[in-house]
Scaffold this motif. Sequence first.
Motif, PDB file in Angstrom:
ATOM      1  N   ASN A 244       0.866  -1.162   0.000  1.00 20.55           N
ATOM      2  CA  ASN A 244       0.000   0.000   0.000  1.00 20.55           C
ATOM      3  C   ASN A 244       0.916   1.229   0.000  1.00 20.55           C
ATOM      4  O   ASN A 244       1.615   1.480   0.974  1.00 20.55           O
ATOM      5  N   VAL A 245       0.947   1.973  -1.103  1.00 23.48           N
ATOM      6  CA  VAL A 245       1.832   3.122  -1.231  1.00 23.48           C
ATOM      7  C   VAL A 245       1.110   4.370  -0.734  1.00 23.48           C
ATOM      8  O   VAL A 245       0.168   4.851  -1.362  1.00 23.48           O
ATOM      9  N   LYS A 246       1.539   4.903   0.389  1.00 20.15           N
ATOM     10  CA  LYS A 246       0.880   6.054   0.993  1.00 20.15           C
ATOM     11  C   LYS A 246       1.118   7.311   0.148  1.00 20.15           C
ATOM     12  O   LYS A 246       2.239   7.632  -0.203  1.00 20.15           O
ATOM     13  N   ILE A 247       0.019   8.020  -0.140  1.00 20.71           N
ATOM     14  CA  ILE A 247       0.090   9.243  -0.925  1.00 20.71           C
ATOM     15  C   ILE A 247      -0.158  10.466  -0.040  1.00 20.71           C
ATOM     16  O   ILE A 247       0.340  11.552  -0.305  1.00 20.71           O
ATOM     17  N   GLY A 248      -0.936  10.300   1.013  1.00 21.13           N
ATOM     18  CA  GLY A 248      -1.245  11.409   1.897  1.00 21.13           C
ATOM     19  C   GLY A 248      -2.285  12.340   1.333  1.00 21.13           C
ATOM     20  O   GLY A 248      -2.411  13.496   1.727  1.00 21.13           O
ATOM     21  N   ALA A 249      -3.049  11.861   0.365  1.00 17.61           N
ATOM     22  CA  ALA A 249      -4.119  12.645  -0.249  1.00 17.61           C
ATOM     23  C   ALA A 249      -5.193  11.657  -0.694  1.00 17.61           C
ATOM     24  O   ALA A 249      -5.117  10.474  -0.367  1.00 17.61           O
ATOM     25  N   ASN A 250      -6.176  12.121  -1.422  1.00 16.14           N
ATOM     26  CA  ASN A 250      -7.237  11.241  -1.910  1.00 16.14           C
ATOM     27  C   ASN A 250      -7.070  11.034  -3.414  1.00 16.14           C
ATOM     28  O   ASN A 250      -7.610  11.802  -4.225  1.00 16.14           O
ATOM     29  N   PRO A 251      -6.310  10.018  -3.823  1.00 22.84           N
ATOM     30  CA  PRO A 251      -6.034   9.799  -5.247  1.00 22.84           C
ATOM     31  C   PRO A 251      -7.241   9.241  -5.982  1.00 22.84           C
ATOM     32  O   PRO A 251      -8.011   8.456  -5.434  1.00 22.84           O
ATOM     33  N   SER A 252      -7.393   9.647  -7.245  1.00 33.94           N
ATOM     34  CA  SER A 252      -8.503   9.142  -8.040  1.00 33.94           C
ATOM     35  C   SER A 252      -8.054   8.515  -9.354  1.00 33.94           C
ATOM     36  O   SER A 252      -8.656   7.547  -9.816  1.00 33.94           O
ATOM     37  N   VAL A 253      -6.995   9.055  -9.962  1.00 26.73           N
ATOM     38  CA  VAL A 253      -6.538   8.563 -11.263  1.00 26.73           C
ATOM     39  C   VAL A 253      -5.017   8.471 -11.248  1.00 26.73           C
ATOM     40  O   VAL A 253      -4.344   9.365 -10.743  1.00 26.73           O
ATOM     41  N   ILE A 254      -4.485   7.386 -11.825  1.00 27.55           N
ATOM     42  CA  ILE A 254      -3.037   7.270 -11.985  1.00 27.55           C
ATOM     43  C   ILE A 254      -2.719   7.067 -13.463  1.00 27.55           C
ATOM     44  O   ILE A 254      -3.401   6.318 -14.169  1.00 27.55           O
ATOM     45  N   THR A 255      -1.693   7.793 -13.942  1.00 35.61           N
ATOM     46  CA  THR A 255      -1.227   7.692 -15.324  1.00 35.61           C
ATOM     47  C   THR A 255       0.263   7.374 -15.303  1.00 35.61           C
ATOM     48  O   THR A 255       1.024   8.051 -14.611  1.00 35.61           O
ATOM     49  N   ILE A 256       0.657   6.359 -16.066  1.00 33.64           N
ATOM     50  CA  ILE A 256       2.055   5.918 -16.050  1.00 33.64           C
ATOM     51  C   ILE A 256       2.676   6.076 -17.430  1.00 33.64           C
ATOM     52  O   ILE A 256       2.069   5.741 -18.442  1.00 33.64           O
ATOM     53  N   LYS A 257       3.911   6.587 -17.441  1.00 35.27           N
ATOM     54  CA  LYS A 257       4.700   6.650 -18.677  1.00 35.27           C
ATOM     55  C   LYS A 257       6.139   6.333 -18.309  1.00 35.27           C
ATOM     56  O   LYS A 257       6.793   7.087 -17.589  1.00 35.27           O
TER      57      LYS A 257
END
Length: 321
Positions: A244-257
């Motif tokens: 579980n990678v903690k972000i410290g916010a409320n993530p909704s979308v992830i984009t990878i390049k």
Amino acid sequence: MTIIVFLVIVIASVITIIYITNPKETLLISKLGSIETGGDTCDVEVVDGIAYVSDMQANALKIINVSDPSNPVLLSSYGVSGNHQLLVSDEIVYITDHNRGLVLLNVSNTSQPIFISRYNDPGEIDDLYIVNDTAYIIDQVDGLEIVNISDPTHLTKLGSFNYGSVGHHVDVFVRDNIAYLTDAENGLYVVDVSDPTDIVELSYYEESGMMWMDVSNDFLYIPNQKSVLLFSIETPESPKLLRNVKIGANPSVITIKGEIACVSTSDAGIKVLDLSNPRYPKVIGSFYDEGLSLGSYIVNDYIYVADKSGGLEILQMTSQI
């Protein structure tokens, strides 16, 4: 800001103080340019210096020249009511019209997009993924729908699979005839779509709050509440949660390049992750201007952000090392 924690260890009456600091962000993210799109920017994709942006309030696809990131220029606009997510492939924009299905537009002339066809659907189309001549569509009401797009002028439904809870279907990713489906209320579903007329559920991971995911090699990253869940899909039919990678916010979308991931959050702008060691992602940069990031697209050192109220924002990543 650096947080310092004092750890005091007493050994044989000798006091040792260890200083523990939080990881330093090594990426400077700065805003280069922006352009208003209508008030409710949802998604963005960039191809050959052209940004394709969906805006719900404007009820339109906006086509923007971003060859000069500091000075984006609107080229054209095409009305698509209630549009959400989009994909661009072979000079065709596939854009989800929330209440009316999937719309295909010819954008060979970016100054004058032309309507090709529509896949009519009575549900609520929200997202899609395309593999070769097949579109995998997420309908908030009916779940997964599979559509043949080999003839863009004549779209035909191949099959469907209802999963999770009505109104909570979110995203789909497909590889090697296996589809990964997120449901915001129930979790992750893995299904075999080799025969669209007979879709078979292979496994299920229960977890509420799963949102728009992305994949890099054999790793699946899913935003979930205040973190990103990292799964191994080396065994495709049975994802294994690694951490579980903690972000410290409320993530909704992830984009990878490549080795960079951009995480859009609802309350803290964007977070950039380093995936050079894919099993141990770490936050290396962030950007927040009080807007609401709903999606992003990465090209080289630039991040194109669909900012809900701020339109299209163009950010530049610069190493601070």
